[in-house]
Design a protein around this motif. Structure first.
Motif, short mmCIF file in Angstrom:
data_model
loop_
_atom_site.label_atom_id
_atom_site.label_comp_id
_atom_site.label_asym_id
_atom_site.label_seq_id
_atom_site.Cartn_x
_atom_site.Cartn_y
_atom_site.Cartn_z
N HIS A 93 0.81 -1.21 0.00
CA HIS A 93 0.00 0.00 0.00
C HIS A 93 0.85 1.28 0.00
N HIS A 94 2.11 1.15 0.43
CA HIS A 94 2.92 2.36 0.62
C HIS A 94 4.13 2.48 -0.31
N LEU A 95 4.61 1.37 -0.84
CA LEU A 95 5.72 1.41 -1.79
C LEU A 95 5.21 0.87 -3.12
N TRP A 96 4.92 1.77 -4.05
CA TRP A 96 4.37 1.34 -5.32
C TRP A 96 4.93 2.19 -6.44
N ASP A 97 4.74 1.73 -7.66
CA ASP A 97 5.30 2.36 -8.86
C ASP A 97 4.25 3.26 -9.51
N HIS A 129 5.14 6.35 -0.44
CA HIS A 129 5.89 6.83 0.72
C HIS A 129 7.39 6.71 0.47
N ALA A 130 8.14 7.46 1.22
CA ALA A 130 9.59 7.30 1.20
C ALA A 130 9.94 5.95 1.83
N PRO A 131 10.87 5.19 1.26
CA PRO A 131 11.25 3.90 1.85
C PRO A 131 11.66 4.01 3.31
N ASP A 132 12.36 5.08 3.68
CA ASP A 132 12.80 5.24 5.06
C ASP A 132 11.60 5.38 6.01
N SER A 156 11.05 -11.65 8.47
CA SER A 156 10.79 -12.74 7.52
C SER A 156 11.41 -12.43 6.17
N PRO A 157 11.95 -13.44 5.49
CA PRO A 157 12.55 -13.23 4.17
C PRO A 157 11.57 -12.62 3.17
N ALA A 158 10.30 -13.01 3.25
CA ALA A 158 9.31 -12.50 2.30
C ALA A 158 9.13 -10.99 2.47
N LEU A 159 9.10 -10.51 3.71
CA LEU A 159 8.93 -9.09 3.95
C LEU A 159 10.16 -8.31 3.49
N LYS A 160 11.34 -8.81 3.82
CA LYS A 160 12.56 -8.14 3.39
C LYS A 160 12.65 -8.08 1.86
N GLN A 161 12.28 -9.18 1.21
CA GLN A 161 12.32 -9.22 -0.24
C GLN A 161 11.31 -8.25 -0.85
N ALA A 162 10.13 -8.15 -0.25
CA ALA A 162 9.10 -7.25 -0.76
C ALA A 162 9.58 -5.80 -0.69
N ILE A 163 10.20 -5.42 0.42
CA ILE A 163 10.71 -4.06 0.56
C ILE A 163 11.82 -3.80 -0.44
N ARG A 164 12.72 -4.76 -0.57
CA ARG A 164 13.86 -4.61 -1.47
C ARG A 164 13.39 -4.42 -2.92
N LEU A 165 12.45 -5.24 -3.36
CA LEU A 165 11.95 -5.15 -4.72
C LEU A 165 11.18 -3.84 -4.96
N VAL A 167 11.57 -0.94 -3.37
CA VAL A 167 12.50 0.19 -3.40
C VAL A 167 13.24 0.23 -4.73
N ARG A 168 13.64 -0.92 -5.23
CA ARG A 168 14.37 -0.99 -6.49
C ARG A 168 13.49 -0.56 -7.66
N ALA A 169 12.19 -0.85 -7.57
CA ALA A 169 11.29 -0.52 -8.67
C ALA A 169 10.98 0.97 -8.73
N VAL A 170 11.07 1.64 -7.58
CA VAL A 170 10.74 3.07 -7.53
C VAL A 170 11.90 3.83 -6.91
N PRO A 171 12.97 4.07 -7.66
CA PRO A 171 14.10 4.82 -7.10
C PRO A 171 13.68 6.23 -6.75
N ARG A 172 14.13 6.69 -5.62
CA ARG A 172 13.80 8.04 -5.17
C ARG A 172 15.07 8.77 -4.78
N GLN A 173 15.16 10.02 -5.17
CA GLN A 173 16.29 10.83 -4.73
C GLN A 173 16.04 11.28 -3.31
N ARG A 174 17.11 11.26 -2.52
CA ARG A 174 16.99 11.74 -1.16
C ARG A 174 16.89 13.27 -1.18
N ARG A 175 15.81 13.80 -0.60
CA ARG A 175 15.64 15.23 -0.58
C ARG A 175 16.01 15.79 0.78
#
Length: 380
Positions: A93-97, A129-132, A156-165, A167-175
């Protein structure tokens, strides 16, 4: 006559009042409706255990958001411990493309959940949302789960993998937290908008001067400042004028200190006069220093909310003819170090007042100013 039975919401409101000194809030009644009895008990327990004030505020903000999101997304309060499927839903719901969302309306946060959170004031900006921010809220969720004596599945590996994927799909510049630093010239323009003797101008003048002169204090530290933290010091003698009033601010626990440390910063001259003028005008001799002001000029007994400090600075920036989006409360913090660099004050000396623990972080603001005017930028 039998005693009147208090509702659960009224009981929670009173419980939240008992930690108001550590957790100043203007949305107490809303939080009392949103949080569960166990949420409030957990927060009280953490306060009693001596967890840092800023950490408690962050946890309260996060648990309020999580409870609001859980109700909007599932129709039920958060289950404890949360199942892995719910954590994965939170990430989705919070990290999407945004590009995929344009083609698939079901991607990301559903429209009804978004509308619900937006009506309650939990969502303001658009987009993912911002990944942080997502990681911090999951960490808070994990912390509160542990303090309830429960085991979560936050590793859990599934949660870590979901966050990793995600974040990689929606690169954001640090403001930057504030696009521009509030240096002395900008501060002068903000102070010029506080020229009258109205309570609001007197208060805002004191906030701006104290926050900047005390090393660029964080908005949470300014909002949470209490009279018990202030100590009058001996006046400072100067060669060409009368002695300058001096004041010590005992910061206690901050974002970068432990409970055993009591950081102290000092105010001298005009900021002390501005602070004293506010305390006299508002008739404050104990409790919270900076408070809300009602429509008819009544001074609240509650501390000012940290977000209100940020809103005030943006409002003053607009009144001064500056671009509102370029300034925020954090600009006072970066502005203090930038101004120190502009005036040739050594970084270690500036850090003694700003209380930065990270040389790398402090030098970022400091070096940006010195590099612009330094020899390395004038090779031709």
């Amino acid at each position: 006559m039998p005693p009147i039975q208090k509702s659960a919401v009224e009981r929670r409101a009173e419980e939240l009042d008992t930690i108001a000194a550590v957790l100043p809030m203007e949305r107490r009644d809303e939080l009392a409706e949103l949080l569960t009895d166990q949420d409030v008990e957990t927060l009280k327990h953490l306060v009693e255990r001596g967890m840092g004030d800023n950490t408690i505020r962050a946890l309260t903000s996060d648990i309020a958001y999580l409870e609001a999101w859980g109700l909007a997304a599932t129709g039920h309060p958060l289950p404890w411990p949360a199942p892995e499927a719910l954590l994965l839903k939170f990430v989705a719901h919070h990290l999407w493309d945004p590009e995929r969302r344009a083609a698939d309306p079901d991607h990301g946060m559903p429209a009804d959940v978004d509308d619900n959170l937006r009506r309650q004031g939990f969502l303001k900006s658009t987009g993912p949302h911002a990944p942080d921010t997502v990681r911090r809220r999951l960490a808070s969720w994990s912390t509160l789960t542990k303090w309830r004596g429960l085991n979560g599945v936050f590793s859990s590996p599934a949660l870590k993998q979901a966050i990793r994927l995600a974040v990689r799909a929606v690169p954001r510049q640090r403001r930057r937290k504030s696009a521009k630093a509030v240096t002395s010239d900008v501060l002068a323009k903000l102070l010029a908008t506080c020229a009258t003797d109205s309570l609001r101008d007197v208060r805002d003048r004191a906030i701006l001067m104290v926050a900047f002169a005390s090393g660029g204090r964080r908005r949470s530290e300014i909002a949470g400042l209490r009279t018990e933290q202030l100590t009058v010091e001996s006046p400072i003698e100067v060669a060409d004028g009368p002695p300058l009033p001096s004041l010590a601010i005992h910061l206690g626990r901050t974002k970068t200190t432990s409970g055993d440390q009591d950081d102290v910063v000092y105010l001298t001259g005009r900021p002390v006069e501005a602070l004293n003028a506010w305390l006299v005008a508002a008739k404050i001799d104990k409790g919270s220093v900076f408070r809300g002001i009602g429509r008819w000029g009544t001074v609240s007994k509650r501390a000012l909310d940290p977000q209100s400090v940020n809103a005030m600075i943006k409002q003053r920036a607009g009144m001064a003819g500056l671009k509102v989006g370029e300034f925020s409360a954090h600009g006072l913090r970066s502005g203090y170090l930038t101004e120190a660099a502009n005036r040739g004050i050594p970084l270690p000396e500036a850090m003694e007042q700003s209380r930065h623990r990270s040389l790398q972080q402090a030098s970022t603001y400091y070096n940006n100013a010195t590099r612009q005017s330094g020899r390395a930028a004038r090779m031709l």
